[in-house]
Scaffold this active site. Structure first.
Site, short mmCIF file in Angstrom:
data_model
loop_
_atom_site.label_atom_id
_atom_site.label_comp_id
_atom_site.label_asym_id
_atom_site.label_seq_id
_atom_site.Cartn_x
_atom_site.Cartn_y
_atom_site.Cartn_z
N ASN A 42 -6.63 0.56 -9.70
CA ASN A 42 -7.16 1.55 -8.76
C ASN A 42 -6.30 2.81 -8.83
O ASN A 42 -5.38 2.91 -9.64
CB ASN A 42 -7.21 0.97 -7.34
CG ASN A 42 -5.85 0.51 -6.88
OD1 ASN A 42 -4.92 1.31 -6.79
ND2 ASN A 42 -5.71 -0.78 -6.62
N ASP A 71 -8.09 -6.75 -5.32
CA ASP A 71 -8.61 -7.91 -4.58
C ASP A 71 -9.23 -8.95 -5.52
O ASP A 71 -9.40 -10.10 -5.14
CB ASP A 71 -9.68 -7.44 -3.58
CG ASP A 71 -9.03 -6.74 -2.39
OD1 ASP A 71 -8.02 -7.26 -1.88
OD2 ASP A 71 -9.52 -5.66 -2.00
N LYS A 101 -8.74 -9.09 -28.29
CA LYS A 101 -9.54 -7.95 -27.83
C LYS A 101 -11.04 -8.30 -27.88
O LYS A 101 -11.52 -8.81 -28.91
CB LYS A 101 -9.24 -6.76 -28.76
CG LYS A 101 -9.95 -5.50 -28.35
CD LYS A 101 -9.63 -4.37 -29.30
CE LYS A 101 -10.53 -3.18 -29.01
NZ LYS A 101 -10.43 -2.13 -30.01
N PHE A 138 -1.39 -1.46 5.73
CA PHE A 138 -2.14 -0.20 5.57
C PHE A 138 -3.62 -0.59 5.50
O PHE A 138 -3.95 -1.71 5.11
CB PHE A 138 -1.74 0.49 4.27
CG PHE A 138 -0.63 1.49 4.44
CD1 PHE A 138 0.68 1.07 4.64
CD2 PHE A 138 -0.88 2.86 4.41
CE1 PHE A 138 1.70 1.98 4.80
CE2 PHE A 138 0.14 3.78 4.57
CZ PHE A 138 1.44 3.35 4.76
N LYS A 162 -8.38 -5.90 10.51
CA LYS A 162 -7.28 -6.32 9.64
C LYS A 162 -6.04 -6.70 10.45
O LYS A 162 -5.30 -7.62 10.07
CB LYS A 162 -6.94 -5.23 8.62
CG LYS A 162 -7.95 -5.19 7.49
CD LYS A 162 -7.76 -4.04 6.54
CE LYS A 162 -8.96 -4.00 5.59
NZ LYS A 162 -9.07 -2.80 4.79
N LYS A 198 -4.77 -10.40 9.70
CA LYS A 198 -3.52 -10.52 8.95
C LYS A 198 -2.30 -10.64 9.86
O LYS A 198 -1.17 -10.63 9.39
CB LYS A 198 -3.39 -9.33 7.98
CG LYS A 198 -4.63 -9.18 7.07
CD LYS A 198 -4.44 -8.21 5.95
CE LYS A 198 -5.74 -8.04 5.16
NZ LYS A 198 -5.58 -7.53 3.82
O1 PMT Z 1 -0.06 5.07 -3.66
P1 PMT Z 1 -0.62 6.41 -3.16
O2 PMT Z 1 -1.31 7.16 -4.25
O3 PMT Z 1 0.41 7.21 -2.43
O4 PMT Z 1 -1.79 6.08 -2.11
C1 PMT Z 1 -1.48 5.54 -0.86
C2 PMT Z 1 -2.46 4.42 -0.48
C3 PMT Z 1 -3.86 5.00 -0.29
C4 PMT Z 1 -2.49 3.32 -1.55
C5 PMT Z 1 -1.90 3.83 0.88
O5 PMT Z 1 -1.86 4.83 1.85
C6 PMT Z 1 -2.79 2.67 1.37
O6 PMT Z 1 -3.75 2.87 2.09
N1 PMT Z 1 -2.43 1.41 0.96
C7 PMT Z 1 -3.24 0.22 1.24
C8 PMT Z 1 -4.27 0.06 0.15
C9 PMT Z 1 -5.12 -1.21 0.34
O7 PMT Z 1 -5.06 -2.09 -0.46
O8 PMT Z 1 -5.78 -1.21 1.48
P2 PMT Z 1 -6.72 -2.46 1.97
O9 PMT Z 1 -7.37 -1.94 3.20
O10 PMT Z 1 -7.57 -2.91 0.85
O11 PMT Z 1 -5.70 -3.60 2.30
C10 PMT Z 1 -5.18 -3.81 3.61
C11 PMT Z 1 -3.73 -4.27 3.56
O12 PMT Z 1 -3.66 -5.55 2.88
C12 PMT Z 1 -2.81 -3.34 2.80
O13 PMT Z 1 -1.59 -3.28 3.48
C13 PMT Z 1 -2.65 -4.01 1.44
O14 PMT Z 1 -1.38 -3.76 0.86
C14 PMT Z 1 -2.79 -5.49 1.78
N2 PMT Z 1 -3.39 -6.30 0.70
C15 PMT Z 1 -4.62 -6.00 0.19
C16 PMT Z 1 -5.16 -6.80 -0.78
C17 PMT Z 1 -4.46 -7.93 -1.23
N3 PMT Z 1 -4.95 -8.71 -2.17
N4 PMT Z 1 -3.26 -8.21 -0.71
C18 PMT Z 1 -2.72 -7.42 0.26
O15 PMT Z 1 -1.61 -7.68 0.75
#
Ligand code: PMT
Length: 396
Positions: A208, A277, A287, A321, A335, A339
């Site tokens: 991503n 995810d 390949k 986040f 969330k 979580k």
């Molecule tokens: O890296 P930059 O370019 O500075 O951009 C910043 C950002 C947009 C990445 C950051 O501000 C941000 O929003 N990070 C969270 C991205 C994310 O995966 O969001 P989510 O809403 O899908 O996940 C929710 C939370 O679960 C997040 O804290 C994530 O780290 C966590 N997560 C998600 C998926 C996963 N498989 N495991 C996780 O722990």
């Protein structure tokens, strides 16, 4: 008032030190310049004297302007020592403990942070002798800025250019201001940053847009505020302070393992990373050859790292986040519950100046009681400090 000693050595980038000094002066910093003999061949001491508004020292044997031992006095007065440009020759001398002119003797006597801003030809920069010298200095606490990449004065293309004056000033101010607020002394903070990548075959992967900037800003600020910091980082083009323990990972499974290995160590975990995810159900060993037909890849779910952490939260502060494109608050609140978070930092990644890649972010902080605080656009460094201020409220 802060005092910075600027050491100037001789190279084609010497003149750029004038711009850096002028910018530091505008920040209200008192500048004392020491030039090497070679630097004086490129730019006259008079230019540095005029810009710094202080007497410039270039000759160790010149009539002293005060009765103090000048190099000792300057090194005692300095809050930081900035060497720009730092040539391979100068860095080699400092690393070898040679003190044969005013600049090298003053550096040797300095107890304040020393910042080296290297500038040289790419081949010189990549030379293992130079790299070894830099590693040696980093290991004993010198701050070494990475040179920029681009077309060099000699016509070659590569790493070795002096970074932009604006970036040098930003780096210097950060070092200078470090240590002013130590409210995370004794705290152990685990931060995740950047994307993860999931292999499809040996040459392809999905990922991503995360650049890591948000997570790195949090790690740096926590470190500046006195925390012991572990940064679990996906593949990004960023560097961090030497004092931060950085663990580089590739996939979400790697990130999970690195995070779980530090779970019991951490007092605070902040998950700014954007882990994938999903991952391909099978990774091809070779390949995948293109054919005439469309290609279908089956994806399976990756573990949710934050959810795993939430299961054993204990007394830890857990901050997530939420990267959303719609219904930001509603999804973020879900969330928090799912979580088991103390609070979440929600950003709408479709907004200009927010989310991925930019140096700024626009966030809403939502806590487990449902309180929402909205912020205007701020630099990621400012957002990092807002998050850490909020964490402090939970640890007091
Ligand atoms: O890296 P930059 O370019 O500075 O951009 C910043 C950002 C947009 C990445 C950051 O501000 C941000 O929003 N990070 C969270 C991205 C994310 O995966 O969001 P989510 O809403 O899908 O996940 C929710 C939370 O679960 C997040 O804290 C994530 O780290 C966590 N997560 C998600 C998926 C996963 N498989 N495991 C996780 O722990």
């Amino acid at each position: 008032m802060k005092h910075v000693v600027v050491g100037v050595s001789g190279g084609i980038a010497t003149y750029k030190a004038l711009d850096v000094i002028s910018r530091l002066k505008k920040q209200g910093i008192n500048i004392h310049v020491i030039m090497t003999k070679n630097a004086c061949e490129f730019v006259t001491p008079l230019s540095f004297q005029t810009i710094s508004q202080n007497y410039v020292i270039s000759d160790m044997w010149a009539e002293p302007k005060t009765w103090e031992v000048e190099h000792i006095e300057l090194s005692k007065k300095a809050d930081a020592f900035l060497i720009i440009p730092a040539t391979a020759n100068l860095i080699g001398k400092i690393a070898a403990g040679i003190a044969d002119d005013m600049l090298t003797t003053t550096v040797m006597a300095a107890k304040c942070p020393v910042i080296l801003v290297p500038s040289m030809n790419t081949n010189m920069y990549e030379n293992p002798i130079f790299q070894e010298n830099m590693q040696k200095l980093k290991a004993i606490g010198y701050h070494c800025m990475e040179p920029a990449e681009g077309r060099l004065a000699c016509g070659d293309y590569g790493k070795g250019k002096l970074p932009d004056p604006e970036d040098i000033v930003g780096y210097a101010l950060e070092v200078l201001n470090r240590g002013t607020k130590k409210d995370f002394d004794g705290k152990k903070v685990l931060v995740t940053a950047g994307p993860t990548i999931e292999a499809i075959d040996p040459v392809r992967f999905i990922t991503n847009h995360s650049s890591g900037k948000m997570g790195y800003a949090i790690a740096e600020e926590a470190y500046n505020r006195g925390a012991e910091v572990v940064l679990v980082s996906g593949p990004v083009h960023l560097s961090c302070s030497d004092g931060i323990k950085r663990i580089d990972i590739q996939s979400t499974q790697d990130m999970l393992e690195a995070v779980l290995a530090h779970e019991s160590w951490a007092d605070v975990i902040i998950k700014a990373a954007a882990p994938a995810d999903y991952r391909p159900a099978a990774v091809s060993d070779s390949k995948i050859k293109k054919g005439e037909e469309s290609l279908e890849i089956k994806f399976i779910r990756n573990p949710d790292i934050l959810m795993e952490l939430g299961k054993n939260k204990g007394k830890k502060i857990l901050v997530g986040f939420a990267a959303e494109t719609q219904n930001v608050v509603e999804y973020a609140k879900e969330k928090i519950v799912k979580k088991n978070l103390d609070f979440i930092v929600a950003n709408n990644v479709t907004e200009t100046g927010a989310g991925f890649k930019s140096d700024t972010n626009i966030v809403k902080i939502i806590d487990s009681q449902g309180n929402i605080t909205e912020y205007d656009m701020k630099t990621k460094k400012e957002v990092a400090n807002i998050i850490l201020d909020k964490v402090r409220l939970y640890t007091e």
